[in-house]
Write a protein that holds these residues in place. Structure first.
Motif, PDB file in Angstrom:
ATOM      1  N   UNK A 117     -54.674   1.485  -8.958  1.00 46.99           N
ATOM      2  CA  UNK A 117     -55.855   1.550  -8.102  1.00 46.99           C
ATOM      3  C   UNK A 117     -56.144   0.163  -7.566  1.00 46.99           C
ATOM      4  N   UNK A 118     -56.227   0.054  -6.245  1.00 49.13           N
ATOM      5  CA  UNK A 118     -56.469  -1.257  -5.622  1.00 49.13           C
ATOM      6  C   UNK A 118     -57.813  -1.317  -4.889  1.00 49.13           C
ATOM      7  N   UNK A 119     -58.365  -0.143  -4.533  1.00 48.06           N
ATOM      8  CA  UNK A 119     -59.609  -0.111  -3.773  1.00 48.06           C
ATOM      9  C   UNK A 119     -60.348   1.163  -4.112  1.00 48.06           C
ATOM     10  N   UNK A 120     -61.622   1.264  -3.705  1.00 45.80           N
ATOM     11  CA  UNK A 120     -62.407   2.439  -4.078  1.00 45.80           C
ATOM     12  C   UNK A 120     -61.783   3.766  -3.666  1.00 45.80           C
ATOM     13  N   UNK A 121     -61.151   3.829  -2.501  1.00 45.73           N
ATOM     14  CA  UNK A 121     -60.548   5.088  -2.063  1.00 45.73           C
ATOM     15  C   UNK A 121     -59.472   5.541  -3.039  1.00 45.73           C
ATOM     16  N   UNK A 122     -58.708   4.593  -3.590  1.00 42.20           N
ATOM     17  CA  UNK A 122     -57.697   4.931  -4.597  1.00 42.20           C
ATOM     18  C   UNK A 122     -58.364   5.534  -5.827  1.00 42.20           C
ATOM     19  N   UNK A 123     -59.453   4.900  -6.239  1.00 44.33           N
ATOM     20  CA  UNK A 123     -60.154   5.356  -7.440  1.00 44.33           C
ATOM     21  C   UNK A 123     -60.701   6.766  -7.243  1.00 44.33           C
ATOM     22  N   UNK A 124     -61.291   7.017  -6.083  1.00 41.49           N
ATOM     23  CA  UNK A 124     -61.860   8.338  -5.825  1.00 41.49           C
ATOM     24  C   UNK A 124     -60.780   9.418  -5.783  1.00 41.49           C
ATOM     25  N   UNK A 125     -59.591   9.064  -5.358  1.00 47.83           N
ATOM     26  CA  UNK A 125     -58.487  10.031  -5.365  1.00 47.83           C
ATOM     27  C   UNK A 125     -57.990  10.296  -6.779  1.00 47.83           C
ATOM     28  N   UNK A 126     -58.216   9.342  -7.674  1.00 48.89           N
ATOM     29  CA  UNK A 126     -57.744   9.470  -9.045  1.00 48.89           C
ATOM     30  C   UNK A 126     -58.687  10.297  -9.909  1.00 48.89           C
ATOM     31  N   UNK A 127     -59.988  10.222  -9.634  1.00 50.19           N
ATOM     32  CA  UNK A 127     -60.989  10.859 -10.498  1.00 50.19           C
ATOM     33  C   UNK A 127     -60.690  12.326 -10.790  1.00 50.19           C
ATOM     34  N   UNK A 128     -60.343  13.167  -9.800  1.00 52.09           N
ATOM     35  CA  UNK A 128     -60.097  14.577 -10.128  1.00 52.09           C
ATOM     36  C   UNK A 128     -58.983  14.767 -11.154  1.00 52.09           C
ATOM     37  N   UNK A 176     -46.866  14.682  -9.124  1.00 51.40           N
ATOM     38  CA  UNK A 176     -45.485  14.440  -9.562  1.00 51.40           C
ATOM     39  C   UNK A 176     -45.436  14.081 -11.042  1.00 51.40           C
ATOM     40  N   UNK A 177     -46.463  13.372 -11.516  1.00 51.55           N
ATOM     41  CA  UNK A 177     -46.505  12.973 -12.926  1.00 51.55           C
ATOM     42  C   UNK A 177     -46.938  14.103 -13.843  1.00 51.55           C
ATOM     43  N   UNK A 178     -47.306  15.247 -13.279  1.00 53.12           N
ATOM     44  CA  UNK A 178     -47.670  16.392 -14.098  1.00 53.12           C
ATOM     45  C   UNK A 178     -49.159  16.577 -14.289  1.00 53.12           C
ATOM     46  N   UNK A 179     -49.992  15.777 -13.610  1.00 52.73           N
ATOM     47  CA  UNK A 179     -51.433  15.933 -13.725  1.00 52.73           C
ATOM     48  C   UNK A 179     -51.918  17.079 -12.830  1.00 52.73           C
ATOM     49  N   UNK A 180     -52.996  17.705 -13.244  1.00 56.78           N
ATOM     50  CA  UNK A 180     -53.531  18.858 -12.531  1.00 56.78           C
ATOM     51  C   UNK A 180     -55.005  18.602 -12.223  1.00 56.78           C
ATOM     52  N   UNK A 181     -55.437  18.961 -11.030  1.00 60.94           N
ATOM     53  CA  UNK A 181     -56.858  18.900 -10.664  1.00 60.94           C
ATOM     54  C   UNK A 181     -57.247  20.258 -10.097  1.00 60.94           C
ATOM     55  N   UNK A 182     -57.968  21.031 -10.889  1.00 61.27           N
ATOM     56  CA  UNK A 182     -58.411  22.348 -10.428  1.00 61.27           C
ATOM     57  C   UNK A 182     -59.519  22.184  -9.383  1.00 61.27           C
ATOM     58  N   UNK A 236     -61.336  12.329   1.475  1.00 62.35           N
ATOM     59  CA  UNK A 236     -60.276  13.345   1.521  1.00 62.35           C
ATOM     60  C   UNK A 236     -59.263  13.037   0.424  1.00 62.35           C
ATOM     61  N   UNK A 237     -59.634  13.215  -0.858  1.00 58.22           N
ATOM     62  CA  UNK A 237     -58.753  12.819  -1.959  1.00 58.22           C
ATOM     63  C   UNK A 237     -57.415  13.542  -1.963  1.00 58.22           C
ATOM     64  N   UNK A 238     -57.379  14.792  -1.514  1.00 58.78           N
ATOM     65  CA  UNK A 238     -56.119  15.542  -1.551  1.00 58.78           C
ATOM     66  C   UNK A 238     -55.088  14.953  -0.597  1.00 58.78           C
ATOM     67  N   UNK A 239     -55.550  14.207   0.419  1.00 56.59           N
ATOM     68  CA  UNK A 239     -54.633  13.616   1.387  1.00 56.59           C
ATOM     69  C   UNK A 239     -54.195  12.213   0.999  1.00 56.59           C
ATOM     70  N   UNK A 240     -54.727  11.704  -0.104  1.00 55.05           N
ATOM     71  CA  UNK A 240     -54.407  10.334  -0.519  1.00 55.05           C
ATOM     72  C   UNK A 240     -53.051  10.307  -1.230  1.00 55.05           C
ATOM     73  N   UNK A 241     -52.243   9.256  -1.024  1.00 55.34           N
ATOM     74  CA  UNK A 241     -50.940   9.174  -1.692  1.00 55.34           C
ATOM     75  C   UNK A 241     -51.014   9.277  -3.215  1.00 55.34           C
ATOM     76  N   UNK A 242     -52.119   8.823  -3.801  1.00 53.84           N
ATOM     77  CA  UNK A 242     -52.242   8.900  -5.258  1.00 53.84           C
ATOM     78  C   UNK A 242     -52.229  10.347  -5.737  1.00 53.84           C
ATOM     79  N   UNK A 243     -52.728  11.263  -4.930  1.00 53.26           N
ATOM     80  CA  UNK A 243     -52.700  12.664  -5.319  1.00 53.26           C
ATOM     81  C   UNK A 243     -51.268  13.146  -5.494  1.00 53.26           C
TER      82      UNK A 243
END
Length: 342
Positions: A23-34, A152-158, A140-147
């Motif tokens: 995570x480098x910026x807030x947008x990265x963090x918000x994409x990670x939270x789910x 790919x790493x096996x994480x799930x966000x319902x 738009x967290x679903x459109x972020x590269x971190x999603x």
């Protein structure tokens, strides 16, 4: 209500190693939270507890005022050095008020960022450099590269928390009558013999069932289990000293497969035999770091039987946000008491 970080398995990692999302910026963090929570939050206050620049724990609360003391207790308990608060509120001013209350009340920990999300836009309340426009930035967290990295790493966000709760709701009511007939037919067979024999039967049944559950990240599909197999597991798990064998078999390395197995059991058992399977599922969810699923188990156990001891234990684990590593010591003690080798 707290939700702890879930380590996930992928083919190139040890199953118990944490996923690293940079995570480098807030947008990265918000994409990670789910993916930290396991679902996309709404009308929530999410607290990310940091140590050495990494997320140690993610906690989710219903959006409300007056949570600062509970957040501060978790800061002290886990000896964190930084804190990020995210308010998800369709009513932006309401979310901003919750964040400002926490800014004023929390001391002794660095507030790294205060983020407000209204479902369409996000703002940083700590930005002082003019980098955040007054109209906010698109959310738009679903459109972020971190999603993509997380999936790919096996994480799930319902889609939402309710979809996690639904996974432990049990079978649809029209199925209850048929399942109860099978419970009545299987009961005498399952209850025969001594407690030790029933412990052995459950242990063998769990091991056999796990053999049909693929390793996380393998891409394989679990072999379907019929209702009778699942009901036998549930009937055996009604007896505490027998159910504890299933709990003792749970390891952090293999917790995800136990989650898959006992989730399948919970989906197909009528309410009167659901407490035991929910208890084992809650233990497996804790060992897997899946706090959202752990909380869902606690809530249904509270509805089914408020005095159920395993439910109270799991509620305490959730309330105190105990890390999955605590399960190792508890499980070793349980195995010792049961005379089981790891």
């Amino acid at each position: 209500m707290t939700t702890s970080y879930r380590p996930a398995a992928s083919p190139d990692r040890r199953p118990d190693a944490p996923v690293r999302l940079r995570v480098r910026e807030p947008a990265d963090l918000l994409a990670t939270v789910p993916y930290l929570l396991g679902f996309h939050p709404t009308e929530s206050l999410v607290a990310l507890f940091l140590r050495d620049g990494r997320v140690l724990l993610a906690a989710r609360f219903d959006l409300a005022r007056g949570l600062a003391e509970e957040v501060a207790d978790l800061v002290e308990q886990h000896a964190v050095t930084g804190l990020v608060l995210v308010a998800y509120a369709a009513d932006g001013p309401r979310g901003r008020a919750v964040l400002e209350e926490h800014r004023a009340a929390l001391a002794g920990v660095e507030l790294v960022d205060l983020l407000l999300v209204d479902g369409r836009r996000w703002w940083s309340l700590t930005c002082t450099t003019g980098c955040c426009p007054a109209e906010g930035r698109a959310y738009a967290p679903a459109e972020h590269p971190i999603s993509a990295e997380a999936v790919y790493a096996g994480l799930v966000a319902r889609p939402d928390r309710e979809s996690v709760v639904d996974t432990v709701a049990g079978p649809p009511e029209p199925d209850w009558a048929g399942l109860r007939l099978r419970v009545a037919a299987l009961g005498p067979q399952v209850g025969a013999g001594t407690a030790t024999q029933r412990q052995d039967l459950l242990g063998r049944a769990v091991v056999d069932a796990l053999a049909r559950v693929p390793e996380p990240g393998s891409g394989g599909a679990a072999a379907p289990a019929d209702d009778d197999d699942l009901l036998v597991l549930a009937l055996l798990a009604r007896e505490t000293v027998v159910r504890d064998v299933a709990c003792a078999l749970v390891t952090r390395e293999d917790a995800r497969r136990h989650v898959d197995l006992w989730s399948a059991v919970v989906r197909r058992v009528p309410p009167e035999v659901a407490c035991g399977p929910l208890g084992v599922l809650g233990i497996a969810a804790w060992a897997d770091g899946n706090g959202t699923l752990l909380n869902a188990c606690c809530e249904r156990l509270e509805r089914l039987d408020p005095a159920y001891p395993m439910g109270r234990l799991l509620s305490d684990v959730s309330r105190r946000a105990l890390a999955p590593a605590w399960w190792d010591a508890m499980a070793d003690g349980l195995r010792h008491d049961l005379g089981m080798a790891r």
